[in-house]
Design a protein around this motif. Structure first.
Motif, PDB file in Angstrom:
ATOM      1  N   GLY A   2       0.808  -1.206   0.000  1.00 59.08           N
ATOM      2  CA  GLY A   2       0.000   0.000   0.000  1.00 59.08           C
ATOM      3  C   GLY A   2       0.846   1.262   0.000  1.00 59.08           C
ATOM      4  N   LEU A   3       1.927   1.261   0.808  1.00 52.12           N
ATOM      5  CA  LEU A   3       2.764   2.458   0.907  1.00 52.12           C
ATOM      6  C   LEU A   3       3.601   2.681  -0.344  1.00 52.12           C
ATOM      7  CD1 LEU A   3       3.955   2.255   4.622  1.00 52.12           C
ATOM      8  CD2 LEU A   3       2.123   3.658   3.641  1.00 52.12           C
ATOM      9  N   ARG A   4       4.001   1.608  -1.015  1.00 50.85           N
ATOM     10  CA  ARG A   4       4.741   1.784  -2.274  1.00 50.85           C
ATOM     11  C   ARG A   4       3.870   2.453  -3.331  1.00 50.85           C
ATOM     12  NH1 ARG A   4       7.091  -3.356  -1.078  1.00 50.85           N
ATOM     13  NH2 ARG A   4       5.502  -4.403  -2.324  1.00 50.85           N
ATOM     14  N   ALA A   5       2.559   2.211  -3.267  1.00 53.31           N
ATOM     15  CA  ALA A   5       1.645   2.785  -4.253  1.00 53.31           C
ATOM     16  C   ALA A   5       1.219   4.208  -3.883  1.00 53.31           C
ATOM     17  CB  ALA A   5       0.403   1.892  -4.387  1.00 53.31           C
ATOM     18  N   TYR A   6       1.650   4.690  -2.729  1.00 53.39           N
ATOM     19  CA  TYR A   6       1.268   6.021  -2.236  1.00 53.39           C
ATOM     20  C   TYR A   6       2.248   7.069  -2.741  1.00 53.39           C
ATOM     21  CZ  TYR A   6       0.581   9.676   1.357  1.00 53.39           C
ATOM     22  OH  TYR A   6       0.365  10.853   2.025  1.00 53.39           O
ATOM     23  N   ASP A   7       1.749   8.201  -3.249  1.00 46.87           N
ATOM     24  CA  ASP A   7       2.637   9.212  -3.841  1.00 46.87           C
ATOM     25  C   ASP A   7       2.748  10.473  -2.997  1.00 46.87           C
ATOM     26  OD1 ASP A   7       0.173  10.375  -4.250  1.00 46.87           O
ATOM     27  OD2 ASP A   7       0.547  10.919  -6.344  1.00 46.87           O
ATOM     28  N   GLY A   8       2.289  10.427  -1.738  1.00 41.83           N
ATOM     29  CA  GLY A   8       2.433  11.561  -0.837  1.00 41.83           C
ATOM     30  C   GLY A   8       3.710  11.463  -0.023  1.00 41.83           C
ATOM     31  N   ALA A   9       3.809  12.303   1.013  1.00 41.63           N
ATOM     32  CA  ALA A   9       4.984  12.319   1.887  1.00 41.63           C
ATOM     33  C   ALA A   9       4.805  11.329   3.031  1.00 41.63           C
ATOM     34  CB  ALA A   9       5.203  13.723   2.436  1.00 41.63           C
ATOM     35  N   LEU A  10       5.921  10.717   3.452  1.00 39.82           N
ATOM     36  CA  LEU A  10       5.924   9.760   4.560  1.00 39.82           C
ATOM     37  C   LEU A  10       6.906  10.219   5.625  1.00 39.82           C
ATOM     38  CD1 LEU A  10       5.987   6.235   2.833  1.00 39.82           C
ATOM     39  CD2 LEU A  10       4.108   7.222   4.146  1.00 39.82           C
ATOM     40  N   LEU A  11       6.488  10.121   6.880  1.00 29.29           N
ATOM     41  CA  LEU A  11       7.363  10.358   8.018  1.00 29.29           C
ATOM     42  C   LEU A  11       7.204   9.137   8.909  1.00 29.29           C
ATOM     43  CD1 LEU A  11       9.279  12.575   9.002  1.00 29.29           C
ATOM     44  CD2 LEU A  11       7.377  13.537  10.313  1.00 29.29           C
ATOM     45  N   VAL A  12       8.269   8.334   9.036  1.00 30.47           N
ATOM     46  CA  VAL A  12       8.148   6.997   9.621  1.00 30.47           C
ATOM     47  C   VAL A  12       9.155   6.798  10.746  1.00 30.47           C
ATOM     48  CG1 VAL A  12       8.176   4.517   9.148  1.00 30.47           C
ATOM     49  CG2 VAL A  12       7.442   6.114   7.362  1.00 30.47           C
ATOM     50  N   VAL A  13       8.664   6.303  11.884  1.00 27.56           N
ATOM     51  CA  VAL A  13       9.525   5.797  12.953  1.00 27.56           C
ATOM     52  C   VAL A  13       9.481   4.282  12.878  1.00 27.56           C
ATOM     53  CG1 VAL A  13       9.759   5.481  15.434  1.00 27.56           C
ATOM     54  CG2 VAL A  13       9.323   7.742  14.520  1.00 27.56           C
ATOM     55  N   SER A  14      10.634   3.653  12.671  1.00 27.55           N
ATOM     56  CA  SER A  14      10.691   2.195  12.621  1.00 27.55           C
ATOM     57  C   SER A  14      12.120   1.713  12.828  1.00 27.55           C
ATOM     58  CB  SER A  14      10.169   1.670  11.271  1.00 27.55           C
ATOM     59  OG  SER A  14      10.264   0.256  11.211  1.00 27.55           O
ATOM     60  N   HIS A  15      12.254   0.610  13.562  1.00 28.67           N
ATOM     61  CA  HIS A  15      13.549  -0.053  13.693  1.00 28.67           C
ATOM     62  C   HIS A  15      13.685  -1.198  12.693  1.00 28.67           C
ATOM     63  CE1 HIS A  15      14.564   2.180  17.265  1.00 28.67           C
ATOM     64  NE2 HIS A  15      13.472   1.783  17.887  1.00 28.67           N
ATOM     65  N   ASP A  16      12.648  -1.409  11.865  1.00 30.42           N
ATOM     66  CA  ASP A  16      12.626  -2.515  10.919  1.00 30.42           C
ATOM     67  C   ASP A  16      13.309  -2.063   9.624  1.00 30.42           C
ATOM     68  OD1 ASP A  16      12.034  -4.522   9.097  1.00 30.42           O
ATOM     69  OD2 ASP A  16      10.031  -4.868   9.894  1.00 30.42           O
ATOM     70  N   GLU A  17      14.578  -2.396   9.483  1.00 26.42           N
ATOM     71  CA  GLU A  17      15.353  -1.930   8.340  1.00 26.42           C
ATOM     72  C   GLU A  17      14.800  -2.464   7.022  1.00 26.42           C
ATOM     73  OE1 GLU A  17      17.894   0.324   6.328  1.00 26.42           O
ATOM     74  OE2 GLU A  17      17.618   0.373   8.507  1.00 26.42           O
ATOM     75  N   ALA A  18      14.358  -3.726   7.012  1.00 26.54           N
ATOM     76  CA  ALA A  18      13.800  -4.291   5.782  1.00 26.54           C
ATOM     77  C   ALA A  18      12.554  -3.526   5.358  1.00 26.54           C
ATOM     78  CB  ALA A  18      13.472  -5.772   5.986  1.00 26.54           C
ATOM     79  N   PHE A  19      11.738  -3.130   6.328  1.00 27.98           N
ATOM     80  CA  PHE A  19      10.527  -2.357   6.028  1.00 27.98           C
ATOM     81  C   PHE A  19      10.887  -0.997   5.440  1.00 27.98           C
ATOM     82  CE2 PHE A  19       7.443   0.844   7.555  1.00 27.98           C
ATOM     83  CZ  PHE A  19       6.296   0.385   6.921  1.00 27.98           C
ATOM     84  N   LEU A  20      11.854  -0.322   6.036  1.00 27.26           N
ATOM     85  CA  LEU A  20      12.258   1.000   5.543  1.00 27.26           C
ATOM     86  C   LEU A  20      12.787   0.912   4.122  1.00 27.26           C
ATOM     87  CD1 LEU A  20      14.011   2.465   8.725  1.00 27.26           C
ATOM     88  CD2 LEU A  20      11.725   3.004   7.846  1.00 27.26           C
ATOM     89  N   GLN A  21      13.547  -0.130   3.837  1.00 27.67           N
ATOM     90  CA  GLN A  21      14.064  -0.287   2.483  1.00 27.67           C
ATOM     91  C   GLN A  21      12.944  -0.607   1.501  1.00 27.67           C
ATOM     92  OE1 GLN A  21      17.309  -3.074   2.411  1.00 27.67           O
ATOM     93  NE2 GLN A  21      18.542  -1.920   3.868  1.00 27.67           N
ATOM     94  N   ALA A  22      11.977  -1.421   1.939  1.00 28.58           N
ATOM     95  CA  ALA A  22      10.902  -1.853   1.036  1.00 28.58           C
ATOM     96  C   ALA A  22       9.998  -0.698   0.627  1.00 28.58           C
ATOM     97  CB  ALA A  22      10.070  -2.949   1.698  1.00 28.58           C
TER      98      ALA A  22
END
Length: 537
Positions: free
Chosen positions: A496-516
């Protein structure tokens, strides 16, 4: 005998009797095995059954060796210390009495003089070294998780059973768990959504509604095998659907031929060209033949339908979510967030954040990173308006959505459909159902009460209600979105987030998620805290 866990014809159910897993046959040897599957499939229940905390509905659990289980919901009494979690408080008190000269000769004979050293070594393995007298109430969730893991290793079981061991851990804590398991020489069964951790496994066992299946190799290898499997299942489904279409076509042709033949016979009989007794015999033979053919055709069709159903179920299990979203229309140069010289916290005399300045412009994807306690969640509360700055200025575009770990933007008393309609009041009935279907909430699934959903379903429902409308917000703020989500739910969120074209501000320790999800910039709050001067990040 080597350490092992053997599950024989095991069936599990929930306390209210709902069936989870049936007829499971698995063997776990002295290796590291990742246990994966969707929320609610029975992963935690399976660990509890192996540990002896829950009796199976049927079947047997055979264990060679000792078991140590890491639970996520351990409740400890007020005042409990690190020593209590290790189960060594009385032994430590005896050791200290001996050091003060207050122990008897019998006490001294029973003292473990290596205890403190072994305790320190176990804690150091997890990158954390509090005093044994430290009260657990003074520790963060991530610190308590590290102490629990250290206590488990300290006990020295033959098998580790770990239920989401990296939850609440920062990057250093997650790496400490990976390093611990890399050096572990016993057996380990790990329930986790942390793909970096699962890449350190020797094997993956997947639980689905079809049962349990073991895959050799780590998570990356598992995903490769699943991709091949999905391609094969899609081929099987296409073949089964062609077979069903062919059977239906042949049945239709046979029915049309019989209708023509019966019509011709009736015409001959009406003209008197055929003796009545011969006409009757032909009719009987035709009816007998037609009945047999109909039975064969019906049996073939039932078999083909079953093959189609099995293939579709397997595709549904293997098929990842893929969605297309409406555009936000956010221009590349549009300022979305602006902070200038901001200090914030919960006590004016002790700010959590000092002199923070940065801007988010256009569809940037920014990750807020840093260890536990560096102020990431505080910064999100500041940007969302939940917390006012102690000093400085904050400016944020009004069309944003905050996803906290509880997905508070959803009304738990409403259905998913009801929440969508509440957040998208202009949407018609067909538009609502179509948008929810894109996030795998089809038909009756959209009528589930939000408060009854699992963590993964809740987050996916929130994304569906916010991003599925005609005009998605131009800024999404996400606070640890992958905590407590199973991997299928994480991948659904990523899609869902890859298909989103707005701005993202994310707190996460999941490196794989951040890269994806394709982060374009990182703000390290720990580095900011170390800096002696403010400035633009």
């Amino acid at each position: 005998m080597p350490a092992s866990v053997i599950l024989s014809n095991l069936s599990l159910s929930t306390p209210d009797g709902r069936s989870l897993l049936s007829d499971i046959d698995l063997t776990f040897a002295a290796e590291r095995t990742g246990l994966v599957g969707r929320n609610g499939i029975g992963k935690t229940t399976l660990l509890a059954s192996i540990a002896g905390d829950q009796l199976p509905q049927s079947g047997r659990v055979l264990i060679n060796g000792s078991i140590g289980l890491l639970r996520q919901d351990v409740q400890l009494p007020a005042g409990a210390t690190v020593a209590d979690l290790f189960g060594v408080r009385p032994a430590l008190e005896l050791l200290r009495r001996a050091e003060r000269g207050d122990a008897s000769a019998d006490d001294i004979a029973s003292i473990d003089w290596t205890l403190e050293g072994r305790l320190e070594t176990a804690l150091a393995q997890l990158g954390f070294d509090p005093s044994s007298d430290t009260e657990l109430s003074c520790l963060s969730g991530g610190q308590i998780t590290r102490v629990r893991l250290a206590a488990l290793v300290f006990a020295g079981p033959d098998f580790l059973l770990l239920d989401e061991p990296t939850n609440n851990l920062d990057r250093a804590g997650r790496q400490a768990v990976i390093d611990l398991l890399a050096a572990w020489r016993g057996g380990a069964i790990v329930v986790s959504h942390d793909r970096n951790l699962l890449d350190a496994m020797d094997a993956i066992v997947e639980l689905t509604s079809l049962g349990a299946r073991r895959y050799g190799g780590n998570w990356s290898r598992f995903r490769e095998q699943k991709a091949v499997e999905l391609a094969a299942v899609r081929h099987d489904l296409a073949h089964a659907e062609r077979r069903l279409s062919e059977i239906d076509g042949k049945a239709q042709q046979a029915a049309e031929r019989k209708a023509r033949k019966d019509s011709g016979g009736r015409k001959k009989s009406a003209r008197g060209d055929m003796p009545r007794i011969l006409a009757g015999a032909r009719k009987d033979r035709s009816e007998d033949s037609g009945g047999r053919n109909a039975q064969v055709a019906e049996r073939q069709r039932a078999e083909a339908l079953q093959a189609v159903d099995v293939a579709r179920r397997r595709v549904e299990i293997l098929q990842p979510l893929s969605v297309k979203l409406p555009a936000t229309g956010l221009p590349a140069g549009r300022e979305v967030v602006w902070l200038d010289g901001v200090s914030a916290g919960y006590r004016p005399e002790q700010p959590v954040l000092r002199d923070i300045s940065f801007a988010v412009v256009g569809p940037e994807r920014i990750a807020l990173v840093g260890p536990n306690g560096s102020g990431k969640t505080t910064l999100l509360k500041l940007i969302s308006g939940e917390l006012r700055p102690l000093s400085g200025n904050v400016r944020v575009r009004p069309d944003f959505a905050l996803f906290d770990q509880k997905v508070s933007l959803l009304d738990p008393a409403l259905t998913i459909l009801g929440n969508f309609q509440r957040l998208n009041p202009q949407a018609g009935a067909n538009e609502c159902h179509a948008a929810l279907a894109r996030f795998m909430f089809r038909a009756d699934a959209a009528l589930q009460i939000a408060g009854s959903l699992s963590g993964g379903q809740m987050f996916r429902a929130g994304l569906a209600c916010v991003l599925g409308g005609a005009s998605p917000p131009s800024l999404l703020i996400l606070d640890e979105p992958t905590n407590h989500l199973d991997i299928e739910s994480i991948e659904a969120v990523e899609a869902g987030l890859r298909a989103y074209d707005g701005a993202l501000l994310v707190v996460s320790h999941d490196e794989a998620f951040l890269q994806a999800i394709g982060m374009t910039r990182r703000i390290d709050l720990a580095a900011k805290l170390r800096s002696t001067h403010g400035g633009i990040l």
